[in-house]
Design a protein around this motif. Sequence first.
Motif, PDB file in Angstrom:
ATOM      1  N   ALA A 199       0.931  -1.075   0.050  1.00 18.17           N
ATOM      2  CA  ALA A 199       0.010  -0.060  -0.095  1.00 18.17           C
ATOM      3  C   ALA A 199       0.847   1.055   0.038  1.00 18.17           C
ATOM      4  O   ALA A 199       0.469   2.066  -0.759  1.00 18.17           O
ATOM      5  N   PHE A 200       1.858   1.205   0.894  1.00 19.03           N
ATOM      6  CA  PHE A 200       2.777   2.503   0.744  1.00 19.03           C
ATOM      7  C   PHE A 200       3.553   2.656  -0.400  1.00 19.03           C
ATOM      8  O   PHE A 200       3.994   3.692  -0.863  1.00 19.03           O
ATOM      9  N   ALA A 201       3.973   1.406  -0.986  1.00 17.81           N
ATOM     10  CA  ALA A 201       4.774   1.542  -2.168  1.00 17.81           C
ATOM     11  C   ALA A 201       4.100   1.909  -3.478  1.00 17.81           C
ATOM     12  O   ALA A 201       4.496   2.495  -4.275  1.00 17.81           O
ATOM     13  N   ARG A 202       2.782   1.437  -3.724  1.00 22.10           N
ATOM     14  CA  ARG A 202       1.961   1.633  -4.927  1.00 22.10           C
ATOM     15  C   ARG A 202       0.916   2.219  -4.827  1.00 22.10           C
ATOM     16  O   ARG A 202       0.119   2.482  -5.799  1.00 22.10           O
ATOM     17  N   LEU A 250       9.648  -2.866  -7.753  1.00 23.63           N
ATOM     18  CA  LEU A 250       9.203  -3.538  -9.017  1.00 23.63           C
ATOM     19  C   LEU A 250       8.925  -2.566 -10.062  1.00 23.63           C
ATOM     20  O   LEU A 250       8.504  -1.423 -10.046  1.00 23.63           O
ATOM     21  N   PRO A 251       9.038  -3.151 -11.223  1.00 24.86           N
ATOM     22  CA  PRO A 251       8.797  -2.201 -12.490  1.00 24.86           C
ATOM     23  C   PRO A 251       7.107  -1.976 -12.403  1.00 24.86           C
ATOM     24  O   PRO A 251       6.478  -2.913 -12.497  1.00 24.86           O
ATOM     25  N   GLY A 252       6.861  -0.783 -12.849  1.00 28.06           N
ATOM     26  CA  GLY A 252       5.333  -0.300 -12.835  1.00 28.06           C
ATOM     27  C   GLY A 252       4.644  -0.849 -14.134  1.00 28.06           C
ATOM     28  O   GLY A 252       3.526  -0.939 -14.215  1.00 28.06           O
ATOM     29  N   GLU A 253       5.484  -1.251 -15.181  1.00 28.16           N
ATOM     30  CA  GLU A 253       4.842  -1.763 -16.356  1.00 28.16           C
ATOM     31  C   GLU A 253       4.162  -3.086 -16.033  1.00 28.16           C
ATOM     32  O   GLU A 253       3.215  -3.425 -16.660  1.00 28.16           O
ATOM     33  N   LEU A 254       4.635  -3.915 -15.017  1.00 28.54           N
ATOM     34  CA  LEU A 254       3.781  -5.027 -14.523  1.00 28.54           C
ATOM     35  C   LEU A 254       2.637  -4.837 -14.243  1.00 28.54           C
ATOM     36  O   LEU A 254       1.461  -5.489 -14.580  1.00 28.54           O
ATOM     37  N   ALA A 290       2.533  -9.318  -7.602  1.00 27.49           N
ATOM     38  CA  ALA A 290       3.624  -8.623  -6.498  1.00 27.49           C
ATOM     39  C   ALA A 290       3.816  -9.561  -5.597  1.00 27.49           C
ATOM     40  O   ALA A 290       5.115  -9.601  -5.283  1.00 27.49           O
ATOM     41  N   LEU A 291       2.901 -10.135  -4.987  1.00 25.34           N
ATOM     42  CA  LEU A 291       3.411 -11.167  -3.864  1.00 25.34           C
ATOM     43  C   LEU A 291       4.271 -12.194  -4.429  1.00 25.34           C
ATOM     44  O   LEU A 291       5.256 -12.550  -3.624  1.00 25.34           O
ATOM     45  N   PRO A 292       4.098 -12.882  -5.413  1.00 30.00           N
ATOM     46  CA  PRO A 292       4.907 -14.050  -5.794  1.00 30.00           C
ATOM     47  C   PRO A 292       6.313 -13.472  -6.305  1.00 30.00           C
ATOM     48  O   PRO A 292       7.288 -14.388  -5.908  1.00 30.00           O
ATOM     49  N   LEU A 293       6.482 -12.312  -6.574  1.00 31.95           N
ATOM     50  CA  LEU A 293       7.859 -11.802  -6.784  1.00 31.95           C
ATOM     51  C   LEU A 293       8.391 -11.244  -5.670  1.00 31.95           C
ATOM     52  O   LEU A 293       9.584 -11.123  -5.882  1.00 31.95           O
ATOM     53  N   ALA A 294       8.014 -11.119  -4.798  1.00 32.34           N
ATOM     54  CA  ALA A 294       8.199 -10.877  -3.329  1.00 32.34           C
ATOM     55  C   ALA A 294       8.913 -11.906  -2.367  1.00 32.34           C
ATOM     56  O   ALA A 294       9.025 -11.665  -1.282  1.00 32.34           O
ATOM     57  N   ARG A 295       8.947 -12.998  -3.080  1.00 33.98           N
ATOM     58  CA  ARG A 295       9.542 -14.102  -2.294  1.00 33.98           C
ATOM     59  C   ARG A 295      10.887 -13.804  -1.576  1.00 33.98           C
ATOM     60  O   ARG A 295      11.080 -14.269  -0.532  1.00 33.98           O
ATOM     61  N   PRO A 296      11.800 -13.151  -2.227  1.00 37.65           N
ATOM     62  CA  PRO A 296      13.150 -13.099  -1.532  1.00 37.65           C
ATOM     63  C   PRO A 296      12.818 -12.000  -0.261  1.00 37.65           C
ATOM     64  O   PRO A 296      13.563 -12.228   0.857  1.00 37.65           O
TER      65      PRO A 296
END
Length: 276
Positions: A92-95, A163-167, A186-192
Amino acid sequence: MSLRAKTAVYGLLCVLALPFLFPTWWMVTSSVKPLSEVFAFPPTLFPSSVSFQAYRDVFTLQPFAQQYFNSMYIALAVTVGTLAVSSLAGYAFARIRFPGANVLFLVILTGLLIPSEVTIVPLFQMFHSWGMIDTHWPLILVPILGAPSVLATFIMRQFFLALPGELEEAARMDGLGRFAIFSRIALPLARPALGAVAIFTFLHSWNLYLEPIVFLSTAEKFTLPQALTQFVDAYGGPMWNVQLSAASLTAIPVLVIFVIAQRQFIEGLAHTGLKG
């Protein structure tokens, strides 16, 4: 890099690792030593005789199995809750752009500046009024909604900002809503980042000491850090070999989790700008 250079580097790293490995080695080996040999000088690397009586005493002198379970399920509950709260708040704070977002985030970050000792008295009064003293609820709710979750939110926010905004734009064109973008992309990409947060959170909850001694008074409800202080003799002196045995058992989940999630931990720090 040549073979000779690699050998030199790995040899130097092994030497530098000794100060960190020796305390753990001493703890584990001393747990099976005779009590008279625990504080021998110079310290012995290997016990002269091996005895596992101290490990049996750990479970007979205290309800250690129950206390072990208490710490495990509390740490897992706190980790899952913190991951849920911090990932949603960080996204929420990022996007999401809304009035006062930066000010609100700055106010939340100030929670990291307040020591837990400052808030322990009002927290005790609040949970006492709710009838939650001598229960595990304070040990679960305080970390999820307190400073540990603030740090986790900061890590997740930094990751989502990268994360790229184009996604998201492509997902919107496919008809996905805000929560679907978060949960499916977003969540699957945030695994690290989630791996780093999980390790931080689990370690914090597993090693929590102040809150358990304030909120808990029944031995069967103790967590491990609190239980380790209870192995004393009839005169109140520490039973060193028993305490070291309990401490060795306590360290096992931490080592296992770090070995399993170390790659995600390192990648998470690299993606959030927290590299040392």
